[in-house]
Motif scaffolding. Structure first.
Motif, PDB file in Angstrom:
ATOM      1  N   GLY A 265       0.810  -1.215   0.000  1.00  0.00           N
ATOM      2  CA  GLY A 265       0.000   0.000   0.000  1.00  0.00           C
ATOM      3  C   GLY A 265       0.841   1.261   0.000  1.00  0.00           C
ATOM      4  N   VAL A 266       1.859   1.300   0.837  1.00  0.00           N
ATOM      5  CA  VAL A 266       2.735   2.479   0.884  1.00  0.00           C
ATOM      6  C   VAL A 266       3.513   2.613  -0.418  1.00  0.00           C
ATOM      7  CG1 VAL A 266       4.789   3.434   2.012  1.00  0.00           C
ATOM      8  CG2 VAL A 266       2.906   2.584   3.391  1.00  0.00           C
ATOM      9  N   LEU A 267       4.002   1.516  -0.955  1.00  0.00           N
ATOM     10  CA  LEU A 267       4.747   1.559  -2.212  1.00  0.00           C
ATOM     11  C   LEU A 267       3.869   2.083  -3.351  1.00  0.00           C
ATOM     12  CD1 LEU A 267       7.393   0.899  -3.688  1.00  0.00           C
ATOM     13  CD2 LEU A 267       6.454  -1.368  -4.138  1.00  0.00           C
ATOM     14  N   VAL A 268       2.657   1.572  -3.462  1.00  0.00           N
ATOM     15  CA  VAL A 268       1.751   2.018  -4.520  1.00  0.00           C
ATOM     16  C   VAL A 268       1.365   3.481  -4.302  1.00  0.00           C
ATOM     17  CG1 VAL A 268      -0.564   1.683  -5.503  1.00  0.00           C
ATOM     18  CG2 VAL A 268       0.886  -0.292  -5.018  1.00  0.00           C
ATOM     19  N   TYR A 269       1.130   3.879  -3.065  1.00  0.00           N
ATOM     20  CA  TYR A 269       0.774   5.271  -2.785  1.00  0.00           C
ATOM     21  C   TYR A 269       1.912   6.204  -3.177  1.00  0.00           C
ATOM     22  CZ  TYR A 269      -1.155   9.339  -0.428  1.00  0.00           C
ATOM     23  OH  TYR A 269      -1.650  10.586  -0.165  1.00  0.00           O
ATOM     24  N   ILE A 270       3.135   5.842  -2.833  1.00  0.00           N
ATOM     25  CA  ILE A 270       4.286   6.685  -3.183  1.00  0.00           C
ATOM     26  C   ILE A 270       4.442   6.787  -4.697  1.00  0.00           C
ATOM     27  CG2 ILE A 270       6.808   6.868  -3.041  1.00  0.00           C
ATOM     28  CD1 ILE A 270       5.457   7.633  -0.470  1.00  0.00           C
ATOM     29  N   ILE A 271       4.242   5.688  -5.401  1.00  0.00           N
ATOM     30  CA  ILE A 271       4.368   5.709  -6.861  1.00  0.00           C
ATOM     31  C   ILE A 271       3.239   6.536  -7.476  1.00  0.00           C
ATOM     32  CG2 ILE A 271       4.225   4.283  -8.942  1.00  0.00           C
ATOM     33  CD1 ILE A 271       5.712   2.095  -7.318  1.00  0.00           C
ATOM     34  N   ALA A 272       2.017   6.329  -7.008  1.00  0.00           N
ATOM     35  CA  ALA A 272       0.859   6.976  -7.625  1.00  0.00           C
ATOM     36  C   ALA A 272       0.717   8.445  -7.226  1.00  0.00           C
ATOM     37  CB  ALA A 272      -0.413   6.220  -7.257  1.00  0.00           C
ATOM     38  N   ARG A 273       1.000   8.783  -5.992  1.00  0.00           N
ATOM     39  CA  ARG A 273       0.706  10.124  -5.500  1.00  0.00           C
ATOM     40  C   ARG A 273       1.896  10.809  -4.849  1.00  0.00           C
ATOM     41  NH1 ARG A 273      -4.469  11.282  -5.293  1.00  0.00           N
ATOM     42  NH2 ARG A 273      -4.247  12.615  -3.469  1.00  0.00           N
ATOM     43  N   GLY A 274       3.102  10.305  -5.062  1.00  0.00           N
ATOM     44  CA  GLY A 274       4.288  10.834  -4.397  1.00  0.00           C
ATOM     45  C   GLY A 274       4.647  12.249  -4.792  1.00  0.00           C
ATOM     46  N   LYS A 275       4.460  12.595  -6.073  1.00  0.00           N
ATOM     47  CA  LYS A 275       4.828  13.923  -6.533  1.00  0.00           C
ATOM     48  C   LYS A 275       3.955  14.994  -5.877  1.00  0.00           C
ATOM     49  CE  LYS A 275       6.328  15.872 -10.856  1.00  0.00           C
ATOM     50  NZ  LYS A 275       6.301  15.740 -12.296  1.00  0.00           N
ATOM     51  N   LYS A 276       2.664  14.743  -5.821  1.00  0.00           N
ATOM     52  CA  LYS A 276       1.757  15.695  -5.190  1.00  0.00           C
ATOM     53  C   LYS A 276       1.924  15.709  -3.672  1.00  0.00           C
ATOM     54  CE  LYS A 276      -1.735  15.603  -8.776  1.00  0.00           C
ATOM     55  NZ  LYS A 276      -3.134  15.296  -9.106  1.00  0.00           N
ATOM     56  N   MET A 277       2.460  14.637  -3.123  1.00  0.00           N
ATOM     57  CA  MET A 277       2.682  14.565  -1.684  1.00  0.00           C
ATOM     58  C   MET A 277       3.653  15.664  -1.243  1.00  0.00           C
ATOM     59  SD  MET A 277       3.747  11.072   0.180  1.00  0.00           S
ATOM     60  CE  MET A 277       4.219  10.972   1.853  1.00  0.00           C
ATOM     61  N   GLY A 278       4.701  15.858  -1.986  1.00  0.00           N
ATOM     62  CA  GLY A 278       5.665  16.918  -1.682  1.00  0.00           C
ATOM     63  C   GLY A 278       5.060  18.297  -1.828  1.00  0.00           C
ATOM     64  N   ARG A 279       4.224  18.486  -2.846  1.00  0.00           N
ATOM     65  CA  ARG A 279       3.573  19.784  -3.038  1.00  0.00           C
ATOM     66  C   ARG A 279       2.626  20.104  -1.889  1.00  0.00           C
ATOM     67  NH1 ARG A 279       2.237  18.629  -9.266  1.00  0.00           N
ATOM     68  NH2 ARG A 279       4.341  18.922 -10.078  1.00  0.00           N
TER      69      ARG A 279
ATOM     70  N   GLU B   1       2.873  19.018   1.168  1.00  0.00           N
ATOM     71  CA  GLU B   1       3.711  19.315   2.336  1.00  0.00           C
ATOM     72  C   GLU B   1       4.219  20.756   2.267  1.00  0.00           C
ATOM     73  OE1 GLU B   1       5.695  18.603   5.907  1.00  0.00           O
ATOM     74  OE2 GLU B   1       4.353  17.245   4.858  1.00  0.00           O
ATOM     75  N   LEU B   2       4.688  21.163   1.093  1.00  0.00           N
ATOM     76  CA  LEU B   2       5.174  22.531   0.905  1.00  0.00           C
ATOM     77  C   LEU B   2       4.057  23.538   1.115  1.00  0.00           C
ATOM     78  CD1 LEU B   2       7.490  24.414   0.084  1.00  0.00           C
ATOM     79  CD2 LEU B   2       6.794  24.092  -2.279  1.00  0.00           C
ATOM     80  N   GLN B   3       2.866  23.255   0.603  1.00  0.00           N
ATOM     81  CA  GLN B   3       1.731  24.155   0.774  1.00  0.00           C
ATOM     82  C   GLN B   3       1.361  24.292   2.249  1.00  0.00           C
ATOM     83  OE1 GLN B   3      -1.820  22.846  -1.192  1.00  0.00           O
ATOM     84  NE2 GLN B   3      -2.953  24.705  -0.700  1.00  0.00           N
ATOM     85  N   GLN B   4       1.381  23.198   2.986  1.00  0.00           N
ATOM     86  CA  GLN B   4       1.051  23.260   4.410  1.00  0.00           C
ATOM     87  C   GLN B   4       2.080  24.098   5.168  1.00  0.00           C
ATOM     88  OE1 GLN B   4       1.495  19.752   6.760  1.00  0.00           O
ATOM     89  NE2 GLN B   4       0.104  20.470   8.333  1.00  0.00           N
ATOM     90  N   VAL B   5       3.344  23.934   4.845  1.00  0.00           N
ATOM     91  CA  VAL B   5       4.391  24.711   5.515  1.00  0.00           C
ATOM     92  C   VAL B   5       4.226  26.194   5.208  1.00  0.00           C
ATOM     93  CG1 VAL B   5       6.879  25.157   5.526  1.00  0.00           C
ATOM     94  CG2 VAL B   5       6.036  22.819   5.653  1.00  0.00           C
ATOM     95  N   GLN B   6       3.902  26.525   3.954  1.00  0.00           N
ATOM     96  CA  GLN B   6       3.699  27.925   3.598  1.00  0.00           C
ATOM     97  C   GLN B   6       2.490  28.512   4.316  1.00  0.00           C
ATOM     98  OE1 GLN B   6       3.496  27.653  -0.669  1.00  0.00           O
ATOM     99  NE2 GLN B   6       5.700  27.956  -0.926  1.00  0.00           N
ATOM    100  N   GLU B   7       1.406  27.749   4.420  1.00  0.00           N
ATOM    101  CA  GLU B   7       0.221  28.233   5.131  1.00  0.00           C
ATOM    102  C   GLU B   7       0.521  28.450   6.611  1.00  0.00           C
ATOM    103  OE1 GLU B   7      -2.746  25.313   4.305  1.00  0.00           O
ATOM    104  OE2 GLU B   7      -3.090  26.038   2.269  1.00  0.00           O
TER     105      GLU B   7
END
Length: 137
Positions: A65-79, A81-87
């Protein structure tokens, strides 16, 4: 004694390294698992059913599950995180601005201090009028 006692010199250095590596990998795995779970709940693009499906997938088959999640949604995961830090940074800056504005000296206090300085003769009448104009703007 009827049992064997393991002494430090009975445990080889490579064994210590191997055990330390496995402990490190388990700790990293838990960090990754909790980060994925927190990202599932943080994502505003997913609806409730999508979040529930991802959560069940990650909890029932955690490694896959974690492997598939990282592959499928990993790029947006970083975005996300960055958006939350900026907020959070913007909220902190706004809080500091509001708090500093309330606790600062008022115009009346500044004018009183300015007139005291003029009364002592440290500044001229012209300098007093210029400073007064800046305060009242």
């Amino acid at each position: 004694m009827d049992g064997s006692v393991t002494l430090a010199y009975d445990y080889p250095v490579l064994g210590v390294f191997w055990t330390t590596m496995w402990i490190f990998l388990w700790i990293m795995w838990f960090f990754l698992l909790f980060r994925v779970i927190s990202d599932i709940f943080r994502d505003h693009d997913l609806n409730g059913w999508g979040k529930a499906a991802w959560l069940v997938f990650v909890l029932i088959l955690p490694f896959l599950g974690v492997l598939v999640y990282i592959i499928a949604r990993g790029k947006k995961m970083g975005r996300r995180e960055l958006q939350q830090v900026q907020e959070q940074q913007e909220a902190m800056d706004e809080y500091i601005r509001r708090t500093a504005g309330k606790s600062g000296t008022s115009e009346v206090d500044q004018l009183a201090k300015l007139s005291e300085i003029r009364a002592r003769g440290d500044i001229s009448e012209e300098e007093f009028q210029q400073a007064k104009a800046r305060i009242l703007q």
